[in-house]
Every structure is written in structure tokens, then in C-alpha cells.
Design an enzyme around this catalytic site. Structure first.
Site, PDB file in Angstrom:
ATOM      1  N   ASP A   8      -9.144  -4.480   8.454  1.00 16.88           N
ATOM      2  CA  ASP A   8      -8.327  -5.692   9.004  1.00 16.88           C
ATOM      3  C   ASP A   8      -8.986  -5.937   9.938  1.00 16.88           C
ATOM      4  OD1 ASP A   8      -5.807  -4.608   7.449  1.00 16.88           O
ATOM      5  OD2 ASP A   8      -6.724  -3.056   7.916  1.00 16.88           O
ATOM      6  N   ARG A  14     -11.714  -8.653   8.837  1.00 13.25           N
ATOM      7  CA  ARG A  14     -11.034  -9.765   8.340  1.00 13.25           C
ATOM      8  C   ARG A  14     -10.541 -10.697   9.518  1.00 13.25           C
ATOM      9  NH1 ARG A  14      -7.700  -6.430   4.050  1.00 13.25           N
ATOM     10  NH2 ARG A  14      -8.809  -6.657   2.023  1.00 13.25           N
ATOM     11  N   HIS A  74      -2.875   0.488   8.357  1.00  8.95           N
ATOM     12  CA  HIS A  74      -3.627  -0.407   7.431  1.00  8.95           C
ATOM     13  C   HIS A  74      -2.680  -0.878   6.278  1.00  8.95           C
ATOM     14  CE1 HIS A  74      -6.684  -2.284   4.927  1.00  8.95           C
ATOM     15  NE2 HIS A  74      -6.581  -1.504   3.947  1.00  8.95           N
ATOM     16  N   ARG A 129       0.853  -1.422   0.053  1.00  6.41           N
ATOM     17  CA  ARG A 129       0.012  -0.079  -0.007  1.00  6.41           C
ATOM     18  C   ARG A 129       0.893   1.487   0.245  1.00  6.41           C
ATOM     19  NH1 ARG A 129      -2.473  -3.497   3.280  1.00  6.41           N
ATOM     20  NH2 ARG A 129      -4.500  -4.182   2.803  1.00  6.41           N
TER      21      ARG A 129
END
Length: 306
Positions: free
Chosen positions: A145, A148, A172, A87
Site C-alpha cells: 500500500d 502504491r 492491509h 481481504r
């Protein structure tokens, strides 16, 4: 008073945010903008034609200047990650756009929600460019997250993920921190759950950390889960629910973290990310959180000094 939500960027993510927002009944009016004008128009037409199947709302395109008076503005503009790309590698391409948008939204009345990655650094960029109060510039951060992690734990324990209380904090991204010490199911610490072994923690944390890479490798982008996450965050803000969520915002000392935007459990209400909480952490978890904060400080400095 009508609740107005604006979305900047109608690619994979922005479109998923839009449909999830409509299906949750969050907005009475949904405004869409994209630099590709016809794409935004097409999405508005497509969404409007499904109005028989979601709570009443109007959908139309709008300029960024028209969005200033919205109750919430979602920034989902920018390019997506490529297979195998972190990212933070997106930062240079998306930071300039985030700075431009932040400046144009300096008179925004409502809350700005940043979704574009790398979300933590871009939350800081938008905050500084807009000059708005820190509570009103929020990144979706580790909400995804955390979702998840709860899904993975629910699958492993044969439980509904909503019964799992667990949190991911920090970036993140690759330096995120799972707070294993505070995971509970119905008040029972995970460590005491029948059949659970601490040996499962590292593989599961890696599964959560790399989830986006696995999806991008297969379909090119992640969009549905983040759309649901963002719509839930919007509902929390617009209804003033004062719900505790792991959102990213500028940190001012909670748990010893400051001078960076990252995710911590935060009370979110009509004023945005209102109060950052300080969860109990083991020394090694606190150390990992500070390491995550430094990763993000360094990433921001690389753009600032470029």
C-alpha cells in the site's frame, strides 16, 4: 554461508515472489513447495532453466520439513480474492491453512514472512500456532500500500516514487490509514508542495485502498508488485539492512497499539521486524489507526470463536 529461501505456495503470488527473489540475487538456494506437487515441480524447472539470466542460485522443490532450516520462509499458500471480495472475506478459507503451517514451522530457524491475505490476521494466526518470537513472524502488510501511495504521488507530482516519503499503516485492507501529515518530498512537507491541495488526499487514498480490487477485476489476481515487495523484504532480512519498512507484526504498545498484528514503520534486519517506530500522527490519524486495529481484532475473534 549459502542463503536459503523457501516459498510455500507456487500460485500467482508465490511464483512472482520466486522470480523477483532470484532476480534480486537474494537467495543462493530457493526451495519451493505446493500441495499440487506437479505445479511446484514445474515452477522449479521453469525457474531453473532461466538461471543464465539471474545471479547464481539453485532452485528445487522441497518438503515443508526440509524448509525448517531456511533463513526465510515465505507463506504464499491459500486462495486469492474474488472480484468485489474484501481481504477479510478470505479469512475463514485461509486461516485453517495458516494455523496448520504455523504449527509445522514451529522449529523454524529463520524468519517467517506471511504474504497470504488477509495478511495481518494470518500473521497473528501463524505467530500463535508457531510459538516463535513476534519479531520473526512478519506480514508484508502495508509495504505494498505504501508503494502504491508513493507511485500515485509520484505520478501526480511528476516525480520518481523513490523521492516520495510517505507511509500507510494499520490493516492491509479497507481500514488502512495514510499518514498524510508526515508525507514529504526532499524534506518539504507535501502540504507546502507547489500546486498540492488537501482536496486530493481522499481520492488518492481511495485509489490506493481499492487498487487490488481494480486489478483483480481485470486479471483475476495481484501478483507482480507483491512479488517485488516480498523479494525486497527478504533482501532486507537476509542482508541485515536495518531498513525502515511498513511491515505487519504483533504490536506490543507502540503508538498505543497492542494485542493485534498490523503495520507500523519498523526497523527490519537479520532478526526480523526488530523495532517498531512511533511516527508523529494527528489525533484523527491516531483514531483511525485504533479503529483499524479493532477491525483486525474483531476479524481474528470471528475465527477463534467459530
Amino acid at each position: 554461508m549459502a542463503r536459503r529461501v523457501a516459498i510455500i505456495g507456487t500460485g500467482w503470488v508465490g511464483s512472482s515472489v520466486a522470480i523477483s527473489t532470484l532476480q534480486l540475487g537474494v537467495a543462493d538456494e530457493l526451495l519451493l513447495y505446493d500441495a499440487r506437487t506437479e505445479v511446484a515441480e514445474g515452477e522449479a524447472m521453469d525457474l531453473a532453466q532461466g538461471s543464465s539470466f539471474y545471479p547464481g542460485a539453485t532452485v528445487r522443490t522441497a518438503s515443508i520439513e526440509e524448509m525448517i532450516d531456511a533463513d526465510a520462509i515465505v507463506i504464499a499458500a491459500g486462495r486469492n480474492g474474488k472480484p468485489g471480495e474484501s481481504r477479510l472475506a478470505l479469512l475463514r478459507d485461509n486461516a485453517a491453512l495458516a494455523q496448520e503451517l504455523g504449527a509445522r514451522l514451529s522449529a523454524a530457524r529463520g524468519v517467517i514472512v506471511v504474504v497470504t491475505n488477509p495478511v495481518d490476521v494470518l500473521t497473528r494466526v501463524v505467530l500463535e500456532a508457531s510459538g516463535l518470537p513476534p519479531a520473526r513472524v512478519i506480514g508484508t502488510g502495508t509495504m505494498l500500500d505504501t508503494a502504491r501511495l508513493r507511485e500515485a504521488l509520484g505520478r501526480a507530482l511528476d516525480l520518481d516514487p523513490r523521492s516520495v516519503h510517505a507511509q500507510v499503516v494499520g490493516e492491509h485492507g479497507d481500514s488502512e490509514v495514510v499518514l498524510w501529515s508526515s508525507v514529504q518530498i526532499g524534506g518539504v512537507p507535501l502540504a507546502q508542495w507547489p500546486g498540492w491541495s488537501a482536496d486530493r488526499e481522499t481520492p488518492m487514498a481511495n485509489e490506493v485502498r481499492t487498487a487490488a480490487y481494480e486489478i483483480i477485476k481485470r486479471k483475476g489476481a495481484t501478483n507482480h508488485a507483491i512479488g517485488l515487495v516480498t523479494a525486497t523484504l527478504l533482501r532486507t532480512i537476509l542482508r541485515g539492512e536495518r531498513r525502515v519498512l511498513t511491515v505487519s507484526r504483533w504490536q506490543e504498545g507502540a503508538s498505543g497499539v497492542r494485542d493485534v498484528a498490523l503495520s507500523m514503520p519498523t526497523i527490519v534486519g537479520s532478526g526480523g521486524a526488530e523495532i517498531v517506530l512511533e511516527p508523529e500522527m494527528l489525533p484523527q490519524e491516531r483514531e483511525r489507526l485504533e479503529r483499524s486495529a479493532q477491525v483486525l481484532r474483531d476479524a481474528y475473534a470471528s475465527v477463534r470463536d467459530a
